[in-house]
Design a protein around this motif. Structure first.
Motif, PDB file in Angstrom:
ATOM      1  N   PHE A   1      -6.093  -9.088  -8.920  1.00  0.00           N
ATOM      2  CA  PHE A   1      -5.715  -8.571  -9.964  1.00  0.00           C
ATOM      3  C   PHE A   1      -6.846  -7.273 -10.649  1.00  0.00           C
ATOM      4  O   PHE A   1      -8.046  -7.633  -9.495  1.00  0.00           O
ATOM      5  N   GLY A   2      -7.086  -6.582 -10.503  1.00  0.00           N
ATOM      6  CA  GLY A   2      -8.173  -4.907 -10.630  1.00  0.00           C
ATOM      7  C   GLY A   2      -7.623  -4.639  -8.938  1.00  0.00           C
ATOM      8  O   GLY A   2      -6.709  -4.777  -8.476  1.00  0.00           O
TER       9      GLY A   2
ATOM     10  N   ARG B   1       0.060 -13.720  -1.216  1.00  0.00           N
ATOM     11  CA  ARG B   1       1.119 -13.192  -2.598  1.00  0.00           C
ATOM     12  C   ARG B   1      -0.630 -12.237  -2.697  1.00  0.00           C
ATOM     13  O   ARG B   1      -1.050 -12.380  -2.441  1.00  0.00           O
ATOM     14  N   ILE B   2       0.246 -12.129  -3.688  1.00  0.00           N
ATOM     15  CA  ILE B   2      -0.453 -10.840  -4.539  1.00  0.00           C
ATOM     16  C   ILE B   2      -0.160 -10.235  -6.129  1.00  0.00           C
ATOM     17  O   ILE B   2       1.198 -11.591  -5.815  1.00  0.00           O
TER      18      ILE B   2
ATOM     19  N   GLY C   1       1.070  -0.991   0.013  1.00  0.00           N
ATOM     20  CA  GLY C   1      -0.049   0.210   0.015  1.00  0.00           C
ATOM     21  C   GLY C   1       0.896   1.494   0.464  1.00  0.00           C
ATOM     22  O   GLY C   1       0.930   1.785  -0.560  1.00  0.00           O
ATOM     23  N   VAL C   2       2.025   1.494   0.776  1.00  0.00           N
ATOM     24  CA  VAL C   2       2.362   2.585   0.655  1.00  0.00           C
ATOM     25  C   VAL C   2       3.810   2.170  -0.596  1.00  0.00           C
ATOM     26  O   VAL C   2       3.652   3.868  -1.355  1.00  0.00           O
TER      27      VAL C   2
ATOM     28  N   LEU D   1      -1.710  -3.506  -7.830  1.00  0.00           N
ATOM     29  CA  LEU D   1      -0.214  -3.175  -7.637  1.00  0.00           C
ATOM     30  C   LEU D   1      -0.815  -1.192  -8.731  1.00  0.00           C
ATOM     31  O   LEU D   1      -0.895  -0.463  -8.205  1.00  0.00           O
ATOM     32  N   THR D   2      -0.782  -1.868  -9.518  1.00  0.00           N
ATOM     33  CA  THR D   2      -0.614  -1.074 -10.477  1.00  0.00           C
ATOM     34  C   THR D   2      -2.173  -0.602 -10.522  1.00  0.00           C
ATOM     35  O   THR D   2      -2.525   0.902 -11.017  1.00  0.00           O
TER      36      THR D   2
END
Length: 383
Positions: free
Chosen positions: A254-255, A325-326, A190-191, A331-332
């Motif tokens: 995602f998203g 896991r991400i 998040g940062v 993120l984008t």
């Protein structure tokens, strides 16, 4: 606005390399402050180290805030045991199941030590099946320090004592297919998202209708969060945090996941709808979710008495507060939404004032929805 994914991931890697369990966050505060200065903002720190960096817009009042937290889960020494090992208590709410086997750094008054968190019965050659029947819980694990000690006195002589902080190694792995595995993605990701949004705004020279306060808190994992950093000119606040992709949830890796409510109650109707509309306008993939066992910086701000509209935008995370896991796509996506929100027009003009008359106060829809005309022949079972 185009988010620089390489920059975002580089920031995430740098943040994960800095230990920051709640209560031991000074180093990550220094790092984040330096990066904000490099991006052109002027960070202000509270006494304990929460960060506020304001990107100026056309007006000061009615400001927006975007918040993420720098602190992570961890542990503290509860007791120095007679065998020289250490009993632990968790920092934040997480299961000892995910602490077992963790490599850690212990921070004492005189310096740091390395070690491993192990179940009390860790040797299969000694305990056989008892290794598998040992209960799960913090009273059933201990910290083995990588130092010469076999007694309480020897451990104390090293300078180790009750209350010392224990930081768990994140063990990050960034895969070529976009998946990222690590501890502490909540909320280091998040940062990194917030920093990437700032970088995009600065690179594009985007003008904003109101000031945007980028806030970085240091005690979210223990419930304090944004309680003491929200200033009176802030009218709305969007939190960036994780969204659980576990069974029974609608979050995705995602998203953007837009939270409609958490255990503290519903998020603001109008602010949440604005974020949904921005996703549709900017063609950002999204889904909505409700979290029953979850709270964020938004909840702490409301509970502290701040009259601000709040919302939560999340990156989907699998195995939250465990081995997380991400995916870079989330993120984008969240960073794009955060930057778009910062630059978007101000819809509720009366929000520039803390209190005003009913004129301009928004409405929520109450009209009956349009439905297809009733056709009894289409009902199942009718011939």
């Amino acid at each position: 606005m185009k988010i620089d994914e390489a920059y975002l991931l580089a920031q995430l890697k740098a943040l994960l390399a800095i230990d920051s369990p709640t209560g031991y966050t000074d180093q990550v505060v220094h790092y984040c402050s330096a990066e904000l200065e490099r991006l052109g903002l002027t960070p202000e720190l509270t006494r304990r180290g929460a960060i506020r960096a304001v990107r100026q817009g056309s007006r000061r009042k009615g400001a927006r805030a975007i918040v993420a937290h720098l602190d992570t889960l961890g542990a503290q020494v509860k007791l120095v045991k007679e065998n020289g090992r250490l009993e632990l208590v968790p920092i934040g709410h997480w299961s000892a199941r995910f602490a077992e086997g963790g490599r850690v750094t212990l921070y004492s008054e005189i310096g740091s030590f390395r070690g491993t968190v192990l179940p009390l019965k860790a040797s299969g050659h000694t305990f056989n099946d008892e290794v598998d029947t040992l209960p799960v819980g913090w009273p059933h694990v201990e910290l083995r320090i990588d130092a010469i000690t076999q007694s309480k006195a020897e451990t104390r002589a090293l300078g180790i004592d009750v209350g010392d902080f224990v930081a768990f190694d994140p063990n990050p792995e960034f895969l070529d297919n976009g998946f990222i595995n690590s501890r502490h993605l909540d909320d280091k990701a998040g940062v990194a998202i917030a920093l990437a949004a700032i970088e995009a705004l600065e690179r594009e020279g985007v003008k904003m209708p109101v000031d945007v306060h980028f806030l970085f808190t240091i005690a979210e994992e223990v419930g304090v969060g944004a309680a003491a950093i929200v200033t009176p000119e802030i009218a709305s606040m969007v939190t960036i945090d994780n969204g659980s992709t576990a069974p029974g949830q609608n979050s995705a890796e995602f998203g953007v996941t837009i939270a409609m409510a958490d255990q503290a109650g519903p998020f603001d109707y109008h602010l949440t709808k604005k974020l949904v509309d921005l996703c549709r306008e900017e063609e950002i993939p999204f889904q909505k979710d409700v979290f029953r066992y979850y709270r964020s910086d938004s909840a702490s701000a409301i509970e502290a008495g701040h009259d601000v509209r709040t919302a939560l935008i999340a990156f989907g995370i699998d195995a939250s507060h465990g081995y997380e896991r991400i995916h870079a796509h989330a993120l984008t996506s969240v960073a794009t939404l955060a930057a778009s929100y910062a630059a978007s027009p101000l819809e509720i003009a009366r929000d520039v004032k803390e209190v005003s008359g009913p004129e301009g106060f928004p409405h929520q829809p109450t009209e009956e929805a349009d439905q297809p005309e009733f056709d009894p022949d289409k009902i199942a079972g009718v011939e």
